[in-house]
Design a protein around this motif. Structure first.
Motif, short mmCIF file in Angstrom:
data_model
loop_
_atom_site.label_atom_id
_atom_site.label_comp_id
_atom_site.label_asym_id
_atom_site.label_seq_id
_atom_site.Cartn_x
_atom_site.Cartn_y
_atom_site.Cartn_z
N GLY B 16 0.79 -1.23 0.00
CA GLY B 16 0.00 0.00 0.00
C GLY B 16 0.82 1.28 0.00
N THR B 17 2.10 1.17 0.27
CA THR B 17 2.96 2.35 0.28
C THR B 17 3.61 2.53 -1.09
OG1 THR B 17 4.90 1.12 1.06
CG2 THR B 17 3.42 2.05 2.74
N SER B 18 4.37 3.61 -1.25
CA SER B 18 5.07 3.91 -2.50
C SER B 18 6.55 4.11 -2.23
CB SER B 18 4.49 5.17 -3.15
OG SER B 18 3.13 4.99 -3.49
N LEU B 19 7.36 3.82 -3.22
CA LEU B 19 8.81 3.99 -3.12
C LEU B 19 9.32 4.67 -4.38
CD1 LEU B 19 11.53 3.29 -1.63
CD2 LEU B 19 11.66 1.32 -3.16
N THR B 20 10.15 5.67 -4.20
CA THR B 20 10.77 6.34 -5.34
C THR B 20 12.24 5.97 -5.43
OG1 THR B 20 9.25 8.22 -5.29
CG2 THR B 20 11.37 8.57 -6.37
N ILE B 21 12.63 5.52 -6.61
CA ILE B 21 14.01 5.10 -6.88
C ILE B 21 14.67 6.16 -7.75
CG2 ILE B 21 15.46 3.30 -7.91
CD1 ILE B 21 12.98 1.41 -7.55
N GLN B 22 15.89 6.53 -7.39
CA GLN B 22 16.61 7.55 -8.14
C GLN B 22 17.73 6.92 -8.96
OE1 GLN B 22 18.10 10.49 -5.42
NE2 GLN B 22 16.06 11.05 -4.67
N CYS B 23 17.97 7.50 -10.12
CA CYS B 23 19.05 7.04 -11.00
C CYS B 23 19.84 8.26 -11.45
CB CYS B 23 18.47 6.31 -12.20
SG CYS B 23 19.70 5.82 -13.43
N GLN B 24 21.15 8.24 -11.24
CA GLN B 24 22.04 9.33 -11.61
C GLN B 24 23.17 8.79 -12.47
OE1 GLN B 24 21.92 12.88 -10.48
NE2 GLN B 24 23.27 12.93 -12.26
N VAL B 25 23.45 9.48 -13.58
CA VAL B 25 24.52 9.05 -14.49
C VAL B 25 25.58 10.14 -14.54
CG1 VAL B 25 25.01 8.16 -16.80
CG2 VAL B 25 22.72 7.96 -15.86
N ASP B 26 26.84 9.72 -14.69
CA ASP B 26 27.92 10.71 -14.68
C ASP B 26 28.27 11.22 -16.07
OD1 ASP B 26 31.04 8.79 -14.65
OD2 ASP B 26 29.20 8.54 -15.80
N SER B 27 27.52 10.81 -17.09
CA SER B 27 27.80 11.22 -18.46
C SER B 27 26.53 11.70 -19.12
CB SER B 27 28.37 10.04 -19.27
OG SER B 27 29.46 9.44 -18.63
N GLN B 28 26.69 12.42 -20.21
CA GLN B 28 25.52 12.82 -20.99
C GLN B 28 24.99 11.59 -21.72
OE1 GLN B 28 24.43 16.35 -21.85
NE2 GLN B 28 25.30 16.64 -19.83
N VAL B 29 23.73 11.36 -21.59
CA VAL B 29 23.13 10.18 -22.20
C VAL B 29 22.02 10.60 -23.16
CG1 VAL B 29 23.68 8.75 -20.22
CG2 VAL B 29 21.44 9.81 -20.38
N THR B 30 21.77 9.72 -24.13
CA THR B 30 20.67 9.99 -25.05
C THR B 30 19.37 9.42 -24.53
OG1 THR B 30 21.24 7.98 -26.27
CG2 THR B 30 22.15 10.05 -27.08
N MET B 31 19.44 8.21 -24.00
CA MET B 31 18.21 7.55 -23.60
C MET B 31 18.38 6.93 -22.20
SD MET B 31 17.07 5.74 -27.19
CE MET B 31 15.33 5.77 -26.77
N MET B 32 17.30 6.96 -21.44
CA MET B 32 17.27 6.32 -20.13
C MET B 32 16.06 5.42 -20.08
SD MET B 32 18.39 9.38 -17.52
CE MET B 32 18.82 8.30 -16.15
N PHE B 33 16.24 4.26 -19.46
CA PHE B 33 15.20 3.24 -19.40
C PHE B 33 15.08 2.71 -17.97
CE2 PHE B 33 15.25 2.74 -24.03
CZ PHE B 33 16.55 3.00 -24.36
N TRP B 34 13.89 2.20 -17.68
CA TRP B 34 13.68 1.46 -16.43
C TRP B 34 13.23 0.05 -16.74
CZ3 TRP B 34 15.21 3.08 -11.79
CH2 TRP B 34 15.46 4.45 -11.59
N TYR B 35 13.89 -0.93 -16.09
CA TYR B 35 13.57 -2.34 -16.26
C TYR B 35 13.17 -2.93 -14.92
CZ TYR B 35 15.75 -2.55 -20.93
OH TYR B 35 16.06 -2.37 -22.26
#
Lengths: 111, 114
Positions: B16-35
């Motif tokens: 019933g609760t929610s969780l937020t996951i963070q993703c940080q990259v050290d380079s310039q990227v074109t595309m980001m995905f979540w799996y």
């Protein structure tokens, strides 16, 4: 969508043995990658190989794009090679730069 | 290659609760995905995170359950909302770098829902 089949699903190896993992895909691709997922869940990039042959230490890979398959060779296996090996492809047509994964090859190397 | 960090690395949550996951990259990227990787399974793409606009979701995944933000080129968040035990999985952030066709994965967030 594109189908990705990996074989064998499970493999037990004696340390020092060689093995070959296979990835068949159902359509032409512009990206094919092999990954190793270690027991802690981390996905390690092994090869980016949409075609041709590459080698990195004891590992090598070959992709025959015209026949729609790729092979990953592990030579002189070590216990640290244990884990799941995934093949992932990005279809040439309509893939939108999305990788589709096979179900993986579970490899256990015993000392 | 790229250095990709995810926070938290693992969490145990109540249903019933929610969780937020963070993703940080050290380079310039074109595309980001979540799996998502459910126990003993392969990886399944949830969505492509688009900078400054709504994410593009795959079949079977909806924005109300998995809201995603990407305010800039190097950062994205995934929220798993109204969690149930079936959401117990590893959630992985993935990126493609500018000028590369190769895709890289973060270390993953191991989520257990009780």
């Amino acid at each position: 969508g594109i189908q990705v089949e990996q074989s064998p699903p499970d493999l037990i190896l004696q340390e020092g043995a060689n093995s070959t993992l296979r990835c068949n895909f159902s359509d032409s691709v512009n990206n094919l990658q092999w990954f190793h997922q270690n027991p802690w869940g981390q996905l390690i990039n092994l090869f980016y190989i949409p075609s041709g042959t590459k080698q990195n230490g004891r590992l090598s890979a070959t992709t025959v794009a015209t026949e729609r398959y790729s092979l990953l060779y592990i030579s002189s296996s070590q216990t640290t090679d244990s884990g799941v090996y995934f093949c992932a492809v990005d279809p040439s047509a309509g893939g939108n730069n999305r990788l589709a994964f096979g179900k993986g090859n579970q490899v256990v190397v015993i000392p | 290659s790229a250095v990709i960090s995810q926070k938290p690395s693992r969490d145990i949550c109540q249903r019933g609760t929610s969780l937020t996951i963070q993703c940080q990259v050290d380079s310039q990227v074109t595309m980001m995905f979540w799996y998502r990787q459910q126990p003993g399974q392969s990886l399944t793409l949830i969505a492509t995170a688009n900078q400054g606009s709504e994410a593009t979701y795959e079949s079977g995944f909806v924005i109300d359950k998995f809201p995603i933000s990407r305010p800039n080129l190097t950062f994205s968040t995934l929220t798993v909302s109204n969690m149930s035990p079936e959401d117990s999985s590893i959630y992985l952030c993935s990126v493609r770098l500018i000028s590369y066709n190769e895709q890289f994965f973060g270390p993953g967030t191991r989520l257990t829902v009780l």
